[in-house]
Scaffold this motif. Structure first.
Motif, PDB file in Angstrom:
ATOM      1  N   ILE A  22       0.835  -1.196   0.000  1.00 42.68           N
ATOM      2  CA  ILE A  22       0.000   0.000   0.000  1.00 42.68           C
ATOM      3  C   ILE A  22       0.872   1.249   0.000  1.00 42.68           C
ATOM      4  CG2 ILE A  22      -1.580   1.368   1.404  1.00 42.68           C
ATOM      5  CD1 ILE A  22      -2.915  -1.273   2.218  1.00 42.68           C
ATOM      6  N   ARG A  23       1.885   1.204   0.836  1.00 46.56           N
ATOM      7  CA  ARG A  23       2.782   2.355   0.983  1.00 46.56           C
ATOM      8  C   ARG A  23       3.472   2.707  -0.338  1.00 46.56           C
ATOM      9  NH1 ARG A  23       8.142   2.821   3.428  1.00 46.56           N
ATOM     10  NH2 ARG A  23       8.189   0.569   3.644  1.00 46.56           N
ATOM     11  N   HIS A  24       3.733   1.685  -1.124  1.00 48.02           N
ATOM     12  CA  HIS A  24       4.497   1.905  -2.345  1.00 48.02           C
ATOM     13  C   HIS A  24       3.654   1.748  -3.612  1.00 48.02           C
ATOM     14  CE1 HIS A  24       8.051   1.923   0.110  1.00 48.02           C
ATOM     15  NE2 HIS A  24       7.811   0.709   0.547  1.00 48.02           N
ATOM     16  N   ASP A  39      19.647   5.667  -8.147  1.00 39.93           N
ATOM     17  CA  ASP A  39      20.920   6.387  -8.299  1.00 39.93           C
ATOM     18  C   ASP A  39      22.004   5.809  -7.396  1.00 39.93           C
ATOM     19  OD1 ASP A  39      20.034   7.261  -5.880  1.00 39.93           O
ATOM     20  OD2 ASP A  39      20.365   9.395  -6.268  1.00 39.93           O
ATOM     21  N   VAL A  40      21.658   4.743  -6.679  1.00 41.24           N
ATOM     22  CA  VAL A  40      22.630   4.113  -5.781  1.00 41.24           C
ATOM     23  C   VAL A  40      22.683   2.612  -6.030  1.00 41.24           C
ATOM     24  CG1 VAL A  40      23.234   3.610  -3.381  1.00 41.24           C
ATOM     25  CG2 VAL A  40      22.252   5.833  -3.970  1.00 41.24           C
ATOM     26  N   MET A  41      23.894   2.096  -6.149  1.00 40.58           N
ATOM     27  CA  MET A  41      24.106   0.651  -6.184  1.00 40.58           C
ATOM     28  C   MET A  41      24.720   0.251  -4.841  1.00 40.58           C
ATOM     29  SD  MET A  41      26.704  -1.567  -8.591  1.00 40.58           S
ATOM     30  CE  MET A  41      26.549  -3.360  -8.651  1.00 40.58           C
ATOM     31  N   VAL A  42      24.211  -0.820  -4.261  1.00 39.41           N
ATOM     32  CA  VAL A  42      24.781  -1.334  -3.013  1.00 39.41           C
ATOM     33  C   VAL A  42      25.279  -2.750  -3.249  1.00 39.41           C
ATOM     34  CG1 VAL A  42      24.390  -1.856  -0.565  1.00 39.41           C
ATOM     35  CG2 VAL A  42      23.164   0.044  -1.640  1.00 39.41           C
ATOM     36  N   ILE A  43      26.519  -2.995  -2.833  1.00 39.54           N
ATOM     37  CA  ILE A  43      27.081  -4.343  -2.905  1.00 39.54           C
ATOM     38  C   ILE A  43      27.231  -4.822  -1.477  1.00 39.54           C
ATOM     39  CG2 ILE A  43      29.082  -5.720  -3.619  1.00 39.54           C
ATOM     40  CD1 ILE A  43      29.536  -3.393  -5.754  1.00 39.54           C
ATOM     41  N   VAL A  55      18.322  -1.599   6.052  1.00 37.74           N
ATOM     42  CA  VAL A  55      19.259  -0.680   6.711  1.00 37.74           C
ATOM     43  C   VAL A  55      19.013   0.762   6.268  1.00 37.74           C
ATOM     44  CG1 VAL A  55      21.696  -0.024   6.921  1.00 37.74           C
ATOM     45  CG2 VAL A  55      21.038  -2.449   6.987  1.00 37.74           C
ATOM     46  N   PHE A  56      18.749   0.940   4.978  1.00 38.47           N
ATOM     47  CA  PHE A  56      18.574   2.298   4.456  1.00 38.47           C
ATOM     48  C   PHE A  56      17.110   2.681   4.276  1.00 38.47           C
ATOM     49  CE2 PHE A  56      22.831   0.971   2.911  1.00 38.47           C
ATOM     50  CZ  PHE A  56      23.565   1.895   3.638  1.00 38.47           C
ATOM     51  N   HIS A  57      16.237   1.840   4.796  1.00 37.02           N
ATOM     52  CA  HIS A  57      14.795   2.103   4.764  1.00 37.02           C
ATOM     53  C   HIS A  57      14.363   2.498   3.348  1.00 37.02           C
ATOM     54  CE1 HIS A  57      11.171   2.391   7.083  1.00 37.02           C
ATOM     55  NE2 HIS A  57      10.877   3.558   6.555  1.00 37.02           N
ATOM     56  N   ALA A  58      14.763   1.709   2.395  1.00 35.62           N
ATOM     57  CA  ALA A  58      14.502   2.025   0.996  1.00 35.62           C
ATOM     58  C   ALA A  58      13.380   1.155   0.430  1.00 35.62           C
ATOM     59  CB  ALA A  58      15.771   1.829   0.174  1.00 35.62           C
ATOM     60  N   GLY A  59      12.597   1.736  -0.444  1.00 42.60           N
ATOM     61  CA  GLY A  59      11.501   1.013  -1.082  1.00 42.60           C
ATOM     62  C   GLY A  59      11.902   0.499  -2.459  1.00 42.60           C
ATOM     63  N   PRO A  60      10.957  -0.110  -3.158  1.00 48.83           N
ATOM     64  CA  PRO A  60      11.232  -0.627  -4.501  1.00 48.83           C
ATOM     65  C   PRO A  60      11.741   0.482  -5.423  1.00 48.83           C
ATOM     66  CG  PRO A  60       9.118  -1.413  -3.721  1.00 48.83           C
ATOM     67  CD  PRO A  60       9.572  -0.384  -2.741  1.00 48.83           C
ATOM     68  N   GLU A  62      14.579   2.028  -5.371  1.00 50.11           N
ATOM     69  CA  GLU A  62      15.512   3.015  -4.819  1.00 50.11           C
ATOM     70  C   GLU A  62      16.958   2.553  -4.825  1.00 50.11           C
ATOM     71  OE1 GLU A  62      14.400   5.082  -1.195  1.00 50.11           O
ATOM     72  OE2 GLU A  62      12.330   4.432  -1.468  1.00 50.11           O
ATOM     73  N   LEU A  63      17.181   1.258  -4.653  1.00 50.08           N
ATOM     74  CA  LEU A  63      18.549   0.740  -4.588  1.00 50.08           C
ATOM     75  C   LEU A  63      18.728  -0.382  -5.604  1.00 50.08           C
ATOM     76  CD1 LEU A  63      18.989   0.329  -0.708  1.00 50.08           C
ATOM     77  CD2 LEU A  63      19.686   2.285  -2.116  1.00 50.08           C
ATOM     78  N   PHE A  64      19.849  -0.357  -6.301  1.00 44.75           N
ATOM     79  CA  PHE A  64      20.208  -1.479  -7.178  1.00 44.75           C
ATOM     80  C   PHE A  64      21.174  -2.321  -6.347  1.00 44.75           C
ATOM     81  CE2 PHE A  64      22.639  -3.537 -10.611  1.00 44.75           C
ATOM     82  CZ  PHE A  64      21.597  -4.021 -11.374  1.00 44.75           C
ATOM     83  N   VAL A  65      20.719  -3.483  -5.932  1.00 45.59           N
ATOM     84  CA  VAL A  65      21.467  -4.266  -4.947  1.00 45.59           C
ATOM     85  C   VAL A  65      22.066  -5.533  -5.542  1.00 45.59           C
ATOM     86  CG1 VAL A  65      21.307  -5.545  -2.768  1.00 45.59           C
ATOM     87  CG2 VAL A  65      20.029  -3.408  -3.063  1.00 45.59           C
ATOM     88  N   VAL A  66      23.325  -5.755  -5.243  1.00 44.22           N
ATOM     89  CA  VAL A  66      23.981  -7.017  -5.586  1.00 44.22           C
ATOM     90  C   VAL A  66      24.502  -7.591  -4.291  1.00 44.22           C
ATOM     91  CG1 VAL A  66      25.884  -8.116  -6.804  1.00 44.22           C
ATOM     92  CG2 VAL A  66      24.653  -6.253  -7.869  1.00 44.22           C
ATOM     93  N   ARG A  67      24.171  -8.840  -4.050  1.00 47.44           N
ATOM     94  CA  ARG A  67      24.650  -9.484  -2.824  1.00 47.44           C
ATOM     95  C   ARG A  67      25.450 -10.727  -3.200  1.00 47.44           C
ATOM     96  NH1 ARG A  67      19.638  -9.202   1.406  1.00 47.44           N
ATOM     97  NH2 ARG A  67      21.241 -10.085   2.754  1.00 47.44           N
TER      98      ARG A  67
END
Ligand SMILES: [Zn+2]
Length: 225
Positions: A22-24, A39-43, A55-60, A62-67
Motif C-alpha cells: 500500500i505504501r508503495h 541512483d545508488v548501487m549497493v554491494i 538498513v537504508f529504509h529504501a523502497g522498490p 531506490e537501490l540497485f542491490v547485488v549481494r
C-alpha cells in the motif's frame, strides 16, 4: 501451486499484498510503467541479517542491490567466465548510470571468517566459496601494511580491509574509472552491525570507519519493541 512452497512465504506475500504494498502502490505503478532509475548501487553480503533495503529504509526502485559472499568485487578482467558481480556492476554504471556505489561490509561475516580460518591453509581449490573468498588475499596483505587496521579485533579489521579492497577493485573497471575521474560517480565504504544497529561509514581520505552521522538514535531493545 506446488504444495511444498514454504507456507511462511505464502503468509508473508499475503501481508505484502494487504500492508506492505500500500505504501508503495503508486510508486510501484510508476516503476512498472517507466522502469527503474535508482541512483545508488549497493554491494553487500548474502548474509540474511544484512538487508540494504532494511538498513537504508529504501523502497522498490531506490537501490540497485547485488549481494554475494562477503560483499566482494573482483578486479576487472577480460577472461571468459561467469562474472555475475561484474555484469551487475556494468549494468548499474553503464545503463542505469548510478551516481553512487556503496560496498557494505558487516559484523560477524561468515565469508570473512572462513577466509581468516583458512588463511594459512588454502581452501579446496575446487570449492566455489574457496575460490571466491581468495579475492580477500590482497586485502589481507594490504591490512598487514596499514597501521589503522591493527585493531584488537582481527575479524573486524579483515571486514574493513575487505571493503577497502572491493573499492580498490571497483576502480580497476575502465567504465568506473572514467566516471570517477569526471566526478560523475562516487564510491563509498560502509559497515553494518545487526546486533547494535550501528552503521559505520568509511572516510575516503583516511580509510577509517566512523559512526554514521545521523540525528536519529539507536533505540534500546526494550524501547524498539
Ligand atoms: Zn557476510
Amino acid at each position: 501451486m506446488a504444495n511444498d512452497f514454504p507456507k511462511h512465504l505464502v503468509a508473508g506475500y499475503g501481508r505484502y499484498l494487504t500492508k506492505g504494498s500500500i505504501r508503495h502502490r503508486e510508486a510501484q505503478e510508476q516503476l512498472a510503467i517507466y522502469g527503474q532509475r535508482p541512483d545508488v548501487m549497493v554491494i553487500s553480503c548474502c548474509d540474511s541479517r544484512v538487508t540494504p533495503e532494511g538498513v537504508f529504509h529504501a523502497g522498490p526502485g531506490e537501490l540497485f542491490v547485488v549481494r554475494n559472499v562477503a560483499n566482494l568485487v573482483p578486479p576487472y578482467e577480460e577472461t571468459d567466465g561467469q562474472h555475475g558481480t561484474s555484469a551487475a556492476l556494468e549494468y548499474a554504471v553503464r545503463v542505469l548510470k548510478v551516481k553512487h556505489i556503496v560496498v557494505m561490509g558487516h559484523a560477524k561475516c561468515g565469508g570473512v571468517h572462513a577466509f581468516r580460518e583458512n588463511a594459512n591453509a588454502p581452501l579446496a581449490t575446487g570449492a566455489f566459496i574457496g575460490r571466491w573468498i581468495k579475492l580477500l588475499e590482497p586485502a589481507a596483505i594490504a591490512m598487514a601494511c596499514m597501521p589503522i587496521d591493527r585493531l584488537d579485533d582481527p575479524q573486524l579489521a579483515m571486514e574493513y580491509a575487505g571493503v577497502r579492497q572491493s573499492l580498490k577493485n571497483l576502480a580497476t573497471f575502465p567504465f568506473v574509472d572514467t566516471l570517477l575521474r569526471s566526478g560523475e560517480l562516487a564510491l563509498h565504504g560502509a559497515w553494518f552491525d545487526i546486533g547494535s544497529g550501528e552503521l559505520r561509514i568509511m572516510d575516503r581520505v583516511s580509510g577509517k570507519f566512523e559512526p554514521c552521522a545521523t540525528d536519529a538514535q539507536i533505540l534500546p531493545v526494550a524501547a524498539a519493541e
